[in-house]
Design a protein around this motif. Structure first.
Motif, PDB file in Angstrom:
ATOM      1  N   VAL A 219       0.706  -1.375   0.056  1.00  0.00           N
ATOM      2  CA  VAL A 219      -0.013   0.076  -0.100  1.00  0.00           C
ATOM      3  C   VAL A 219       0.872   1.281  -0.002  1.00  0.00           C
ATOM      4  CG1 VAL A 219      -1.677   1.388   1.251  1.00  0.00           C
ATOM      5  CG2 VAL A 219      -2.058  -1.274   0.931  1.00  0.00           C
ATOM      6  N   GLY A 308      -0.339  -6.393  -0.129  1.00  0.00           N
ATOM      7  CA  GLY A 308      -0.525  -4.985   0.199  1.00  0.00           C
ATOM      8  C   GLY A 308       0.578  -4.441   1.154  1.00  0.00           C
ATOM      9  N   LEU A 313      -5.081   1.429   3.446  1.00  0.00           N
ATOM     10  CA  LEU A 313      -4.881   2.836   3.015  1.00  0.00           C
ATOM     11  C   LEU A 313      -4.345   3.824   3.954  1.00  0.00           C
ATOM     12  CD1 LEU A 313      -5.310   4.237   0.318  1.00  0.00           C
ATOM     13  CD2 LEU A 313      -7.721   4.528   1.165  1.00  0.00           C
TER      14      LEU A 313
END
Ligand code: FES
Ligand SMILES: [Fe+2]
Length: 455
Positions: A219, A308, A313
Motif C-alpha cells: 500500500v 499489500g 490505505l
C-alpha cells in the motif's frame, strides 16, 4: 459536459422523474440495521428518492417502511407510538402491532394496513378502506433495503455476498453529504484525483520497500506511484453490471501499475484495492440535493497471503484526524460551514488541501460544486473517461426505460452472479491483461476465494 436537459435527467430522482423511475427498479439501501435495533423501539425518519418515510421495527421484530404523513390528516408518524393494538372491539387478537399516530390514534402495521381507528365509532369499517403507502424491506449485510417501484416489476434482491456474510464480518456505515448523488459518486470513479486531492509531501519520505516490480505491491508503494505518475491513462471495460475501469500509471521503476474500480448500475462502486476487494460504496439519493454515502462489507476478507504489505490505505497517511471507524452513522465534524477545518499553512507546507480528514477532502471537492452542478459548464479530459461512461449508461438506461419500457441492466434474476463484482490493484507482468484481475479467472481470486472454500 452534458446538455442542461441531460443534467436534469441525470440528477432528478423524485417520483415521476425519468431517473427516479429507473432507480425505483432496484433494491435500495434505506437505512442501517443498527438504526432499528429493537422490536418496539423508536421509529426513524427516512427520506429516500425525495419521499418522506418512517421506518420502525414493530413488537414482532418486523421492519416497516411507510409514508411519514398519516393518511388521516397528515401528522408525522415519526412522532407516533410503536405499540401493540388497543383493546378496541374492532381489533383482532394478540400479535397485532404497529405505529400509532400521535394525533388521533390511528394505527398502521408494517404493510401499511390501518389496524386500529379508535377515533371512529366501534361499528365503523372505515379503517378497512384506509392504507398507508408501504414499501417492502429486506435486511442484509447490516442494511435495510427497500423496493420503491411498482410491485409487478419487482425483481429479486441483488446479493453481492451479504446474504451469506458471517455476522462477525457485517459492517455498514453511512455519511450524509449535502450534494447530488451523481456528483458524489463521480469521485469514486475518478482515480485521477488521488494523485492530487489526497496528496501529502511526506510520501516522498516513504522508503522504497522493493515492491515496485510486477506483482502485488505494498500500500505504501501504491501511494508513491499515485504521486509519481499524476496523469493516469483510463481504460473502461463494459460488463453486464456496468463496467470496470483501470487507471494506468507508470511506476518509478518503469512498470505498469493498474487500479481497477467497478461500477454497478445505478449507484454502486467498489474501489481499487490490493489484491482485490468486494466492499460496496454506494451513493444513495435522499433527494435531488442530498445523498447518503453508504459503505458495506459484502464478502469476508479474502487476503490470506497478506498482499499489500500488511498496511491499510489510511496507515500510510499523515492526516491527523483520519477516522477509521467504519460502521454506523459517521458524524460530520468537517463541513462547508467550517471550511472543513482547512489549514492554509498546512496546505502550503504539508498536504495538498490543508484539510485534515481524508474523507472530508472528498466531501469538500464534491460539495463545493453546489447542490447540483451544472455540467454544461465543465470541460472533460481523458482522465474523466469513467465518469463519462457512467453518465452514458445511466442516461441510456433511464431513457430506454421511459421510451420503450426497456428492462434496466443489472437486475437480479437474469442468471448473473453479483458476488463477481470486485475491484483490484497490481503491477502488471509483461503482457498481463488487467481485465482478468479480480474476476473469477484471476488465479489470486481462485486461490483466496475458491481454494479456501469461502465462497
Ligand atoms: S392525523 Fe393521524 S390519526 Fe389523525
Ligand atoms: Fe477521494
Amino acid at each position: 459536459m452534458l446538455s442542461p436537459e441531460d443534467n436534469e435527467i441525470l440528477t432528478r430522482v423524485g417520483p415521476g422523474t425519468i431517473m427516479g423511475h429507473l432507480l425505483r427498479r432496484y433494491w435500495t439501501p434505506a437505512l442501517l440495521v443498527s438504526e432499528l435495533p429493537l422490536p418496539g423501539g423508536d421509529p426513524v425518519r427516512v427520506r429516500l428518492l425525495g419521499e418522506n418515510l418512517v421506518a420502525f421495527r414493530d413488537l414482532n421484530g418486523t421492519v416497516g417502511l411507510i409514508q411519514e404523513n398519516c393518511p388521516h390528516r397528515g401528522a408525522s408518524l415519526y412522532f407516533g407510538r410503536n405499540e401493540g393494538a388497543s383493546a378496541a372491539p374492532t381489533t383482532p387478537g394478540a400479535g397485532i402491532c404497529g405505529l400509532r399516530c400521535p394525533y388521533h390514534g390511528w394505527q398502521f402495521d408494517v404493510d401499511g394496513n390501518c389496524i386500529d381507528m379508535p377515533s371512529e365509532p366501534a361499528t365503523s369499517s372505515f379503517k378497512d378502506r384506509v392504507k398507508a403507502k408501504a414499501y417492502p424491506v429486506h435486511e442484509s449485510g447490516g442494511l435495510i433495503w427497500t423496493y420503491m417501484g411498482a410491485p409487478d416489476t419487482m425483481t429479486p434482491f441483488r446479493d453481492f455476498g451479504t446474504e451469506s456474510l458471517p455476522p462477525e464480518y457485517v459492517s455498514a456505515g453511512k455519511t450524509f453529504s449535502p450534494c447530488n448523488w451523481v456528483q458524489a459518486m463521480e469521485g469514486n470513479l475518478d482515480t485521477s484525483h488521488i494523485s492530487w486531492l489526497h496528496q501529502f509531501n511526506a510520501i516522498d519520505d516513504i522508503p522504497d520497500d522493493g515492491s515496485d516490480k510486477p506483482g502485488y505491491l505494498s500500500v505504501d508503494m501504491s501511494w508513491k506511484i499515485w504521486r509519481h505518475d499524476r496523469a493516469p491513462r483510463l481504460e473502461v471495460h463494459d460488463t453486464w453490471y456496468g463496467y470496470r475501469y483501470a487507471g494506468i500509471r507508470t511506476t518509478p521503476n518503469g512498470h505498469t501499475h493498474v487500479r481497477i474500480t467497478g461500477y454497478c448500475v445505478p449507484y454502486m462502486t467498489t474501489v481499487a484495492s490490493i489484491p482485490f476487494r468486494a466492499r460496496l460504496s454506494m451513493f444513495v439519493p435522499i433527494d435531488d440535493e442530498n445523498c447518503w454515502r453508504i459503505n458495506a462489507v459484502a464478502q469476508p476478507p479474502r487476503n490470506p497471503n497478506g498482499y499489500g504489505g500488511g498496511h491499510e490505505l489510511f496507515d500510510v497517511t499523515n492526516y491527523p484526524y483520519v477516522k477509521r471507524t467504519f460502521g454506523g452513522i459517521r458524524g460530520r465534524r468537517w463541513t462547508a460551514e467550517n471550511e472543513y477545518e482547512m489549514d492554509r499553512a498546512a496546505q502550503r507546507t504539508e498536504t495538498f488541501t490543508g484539510i485534515p480528514d481524508f474523507n472530508s477532502q472528498d466531501l469538500m471537492a464534491t460539495e463545493s460544486m453546489g447542490p447540483i452542478y451544472d455540467r454544461s459548464q465543465e470541460h472533460l479530459g481523458t482522465s474523466d473517461r469513467a465518469v463519462i461512461r457512467m453518465r452514458r449508461i445511466l442516461l441510456g438506461a433511464a431513457r430506454a426505460l421511459a421510451a420503450e419500457g426497456t428492462k434496466p441492466p443489472a437486475l437480479a434474476g437474469d442468471g448473473h452472479d453479483f458476488t463477481t463484482f470486485r475491484s483490484a490493484e497490481k503491477i502488471l507482468e509483461p503482457g498481463e491483461d488487467w481485465r482478468i484481475l479480480g474476476t473469477d479467472d484471476d488465479p489470486t481470486v481462485q486461490e483466496a476465494v475458491f481454494a479456501t472454500g469461502q465462497n
